[in-house]
Design a protein around this motif. Structure first.
Motif, short mmCIF file in Angstrom:
data_model
loop_
_atom_site.label_atom_id
_atom_site.label_comp_id
_atom_site.label_asym_id
_atom_site.label_seq_id
_atom_site.Cartn_x
_atom_site.Cartn_y
_atom_site.Cartn_z
N ASN A 95 47.02 1.11 22.15
CA ASN A 95 47.27 -0.34 22.19
C ASN A 95 48.77 -0.57 22.06
OD1 ASN A 95 44.49 -0.80 22.34
ND2 ASN A 95 44.28 -0.84 20.12
N ASN A 100 44.54 -5.12 23.29
CA ASN A 100 43.84 -3.93 22.85
C ASN A 100 42.92 -3.40 23.95
OD1 ASN A 100 44.89 -4.16 20.15
ND2 ASN A 100 43.39 -5.79 19.80
N SER A 143 38.66 -1.54 18.20
CA SER A 143 39.95 -1.17 18.77
C SER A 143 40.91 -2.32 18.48
CB SER A 143 39.84 -0.92 20.28
OG SER A 143 41.12 -0.81 20.88
N ALA A 144 41.81 -2.12 17.49
CA ALA A 144 42.73 -3.18 17.08
C ALA A 144 44.02 -2.55 16.58
CB ALA A 144 42.11 -4.06 16.00
N GLN A 145 45.15 -2.87 17.21
CA GLN A 145 46.43 -2.28 16.87
C GLN A 145 46.30 -0.75 16.92
OE1 GLN A 145 47.22 -4.26 13.06
NE2 GLN A 145 48.52 -5.74 14.07
N SER A 196 38.20 -4.86 11.60
CA SER A 196 39.30 -4.40 12.44
C SER A 196 40.53 -4.04 11.62
CB SER A 196 39.69 -5.48 13.45
OG SER A 196 40.27 -6.59 12.78
#
Length: 680
Positions: free
Chosen positions: A250, A256, A277-279, A533
């Motif tokens: 990402n 993302n 899926s985050a940062q 997240s």
């Protein structure tokens, strides 16, 4: 006798003994009765409680020994581990419950096999090599978490063609098996080297021997080091899933890769779905239970659109499956958790940390978590000597530009220890004017009198404020807005205040002039309210449904951010920004970023009037508060007398001690000459 002959001999003995024991066991009615009496067919267990027949007891003991020897032999050949390893559940942690699992089908990653070879032969092998900015990081699995390198000051890093660089530091990561993170000065761009060539040697270039361990150049995975900006670099194992931290997937804040395009890969063969899926945070499901033990010690990575990325993470099973447990926290009831903790990422903050810890400890912070991002100022020794009376934990975190991920990791790691977590930097101090204006009481004399007025002091003031704010509930318009999960404060940025050097008495005493405008927010998070997240931006977290953020008015409390310090301290920020999504100041990209300092270019060149910039409001409120509070603390408890030291310079302290010595000599004028000389 070689091992194969010994194995054949044992098997032959067992084959001979089995028919003999069977013949003995089945002959005669008397023995049949005894067999029925002492041995259960259903459970195949021995009942020795009523055993009186000596002959039967002797043969039963032989029978047990035979089966035990046979089991040990088969176990050794099938699982390739010793009986001691199985009984103690060490090293490979082979489970005692073996039903339904064929250990001979193991297909461990090559590096996991290296780890066992290392322990059997006494070698320390370099498992992974990571190329960081200006450094090369060597990850070395250790024989135990207690292993430490001796005389590391004499070690050097060796590359190809007899090229040597400085060893910058050795940290011991919080991993189940024990891993040393060895930081080497990177060779110049004109030096050609491969990961296979890296080794540790002493100052005369001989192999290093530490106790029975040798540091060896053996490296068998690949020839090129892993690039730090494209890799899986950290993990956290929970009972429900695996949280992986990865760079290079990402790339931009808020953009993302979809979870459907990602897979978690174990040992290059087993895939599981990615749920978050985050940062730089990715949550993966555990593999099926019937293959968990097969995958222990194998490498975990992420694949993007079917393409796996490099990784330095190896699978450690969920806490419920083995011991010792990694990050295994016995679930703590809310009443036993610490109410308020603090977490921050640090680099070379030894001169600042004491003031920050003592100030916040007075306000109610019970535990401090420091994610050390490759400090080089003996921070560990400072914590041991200068802050031994405080609850401070230091976690080595060698990964560059990962502040958001570090905060996410801290939220996971501390969730069973703390209820609320304060995320501020060491140059940021929460302050309320109500604390300064609080009625302390009339002038009193003596320690006991001060103790009697302890309720009027501000001890625990920040903790009390957070508890009070979080318990306030207005009539909600929706159920989802009924709980406060985060408290955020505005920041007031202070300037150099005419100083050209770091103030001896601390930042709260030296920097007293600030900008008028308040900028940004910093927060205190209820850990259970954090979104799965773990997304956070500028010290503020995304919350679960059912929680909201309370933005505190400046009239109630603010954060004094001593941001623009004396140039000798401020210029360090040009080296690298800690956030993953902020451009380093030395680069020309994104020149209008709010993270940049107005009036500065991308070079660390001091402006002529730097010490007078960012000064619009003279503000000594926190300075006055700190002087009042810490002078009272020193009177309240002998344990806290050293709390005044950040507020007093060395020269002032010498004058005070000299005056005290003269006063003592005057008081003792009637004593003997010898005693007077001792006082002077």
């Amino acid at each position: 006798m070689d091992m194969s002959s010994e194995i054949l001999t044992r098997i032959g003995c067992i084959l001979v003994m089995i028919p003999i024991m069977g013949f003995w066991f089945n002959k005669g009615s008397a023995h049949e009765k005894l067999k029925k009496k002492y041995i259960s067919r259903d459970s195949f267990s021995l009942n020795l409680a009523p055993l009186k027949h000596k002959r039967l007891g002797f043969h039963c003991i032989i029978l047990i020994i035979v089966f035990f020897t046979a089991g040990a032999t088969i176990l050794h050949q099938t699982f390739q581990v010793t009986l001691e390893e199985v009984l103690l559940d060490t090293n490979l942690r082979i489970p005692l419950r073996l039903s339904g699992i064929k250990m001979t089908e193991y297909n461990l990653q090559e590096s996991a096999s290296q780890r066992q070879v290392e322990q059997n032969h006494g070698f320390l092998l370099i498992q992974d090599v990571v190329l960081l900015p200006d450094e090369v990081l060597l990850l070395v699995p250790l024989s135990s978490q207690k292993f430490r390198f001796k005389d590391k000051e004499s070690l050097q890093c060796s590359f190809e063609d007899n090229f040597y660089t400085q060893l910058k530091g050795i940290e011991y990561l919080d991993r189940a098996q024990g891993v040393a993170a060895v930081r080497c000065q990177a060779p110049g761009q004109d030096v050609q080297w491969s990961a296979k060539s890296v080794a540790l040697v002493d100052n005369i270039h001989n192999p290093v021997v530490t106790e029975t361990m040798k540091v060896n150049a053996v490296f068998m995975n690949y020839s090129q080091p892993i690039e730090w900006h494209h890799m899986v670099y950290e993990s956290f194992i929970t009972g429900k899933d695996i949280v992986l931290f990865a760079k290079g997937i990402n790339h931009k804040q808020g953009l993302n890769v979809a979870t459907k395009d990602l897979r978690c890969i174990f040992n290059g063969t087993i895939e599981t779905t990615v749920t978050v899926s985050a940062q730089e945070v990715f949550r993966c499901q555990h593999p099926e239970e019937d293959v968990l033990y097969q995958l222990y010690g194998s490498k975990i990575t992420l694949s993007v659109h079917g393409n796996p990325i490099p990784s330095v993470i190896y699978y450690d099973m969920p806490p419920s499956y083995h011991r010792p447990l990694r990050y295994a926290h016995i679930r703590t009831t809310e009443s036993k958790k610490m109410k308020l903790c603090a977490c921050t990422m640090v680099f070379n903050v030894a001169k600042f940390i004491r003031e920050w810890v003592m100030y916040n400890s007075h306000l109610g912070v019970e535990h401090f978590f420091l994610y050390d991002n490759n400090s080089e100022d003996n921070l560990e020794q400072i914590l041991e000597s200068g802050l031994s009376g405080y609850n401070v934990s230091r976690y080595p975190w060698p990964w560059a530009k990962t502040q958001e991920a570090g905060f996410s990791h801290c939220a996971l790691m501390a969730r069973e220890k703390c209820q609320w977590m304060m995320y501020t930097d060491v140059d940021e101090f929460v302050f309320s004017h109500s604390w300064l204006n609080k009625q302390v009481g009339p002038e009193v004399e003596g320690i006991q009198a001060v103790k009697s007025n302890s309720k009027a002091l501000t001890a625990g003031a920040l903790l009390n404020m957070v508890m009070s704010l979080s318990s306030q509930r207005k009539k909600p318009s929706r159920i989802s807005e009924s709980h406060i999960g985060q408290v955020s404060f505005k920041c007031r940025n202070f300037g150099p205040s005419g100083l050209t050097e770091h103030p001896d008495r601390g930042v709260t005493q030296g920097y007293t002039c600030r900008e008028r405008q308040e900028k940004r927010f910093k927060s205190i998070l209820l850990l259970e309210a954090a979104s799965p997240s773990l997304l956070n931006i500028i010290h503020r977290f995304q919350l679960k449904k059912g929680y909201k953020t309370l933005y505190v008015k400046s009239s109630m409390a603010v954060i004094n951010h001593y941001k623009y310090q004396a140039w000798s301290e401020f210029k360090v920020k040009f080296k690298r920004r800690v956030s993953a999504y902020v451009v380093d100041w030395s680069e020309s990209k994104n020149p209008t970023s709010q993270d940049r300092t107005p009036g500065l270019s991308n070079k660390a060149i001091q402006p002529r009037d730097w010490e007078h910039r960012f000064c619009e409001v003279n503000d000594t409120s926190l300075k006055d508060f700190a002087i009042r509070v810490f002078s009272l603390v020193s009177a309240r408890s002998p344990k806290c007398v050293d709390a005044t030291s950040p507020m007093v310079s060395n020269s002032q302290l010498e004058l005070l001690m000299g005056a005290l010595s003269i006063l003592q000599s005057l008081v003792s004028v009637q004593t003997t000459k010898e005693h007077s000389e001792d006082l002077l």
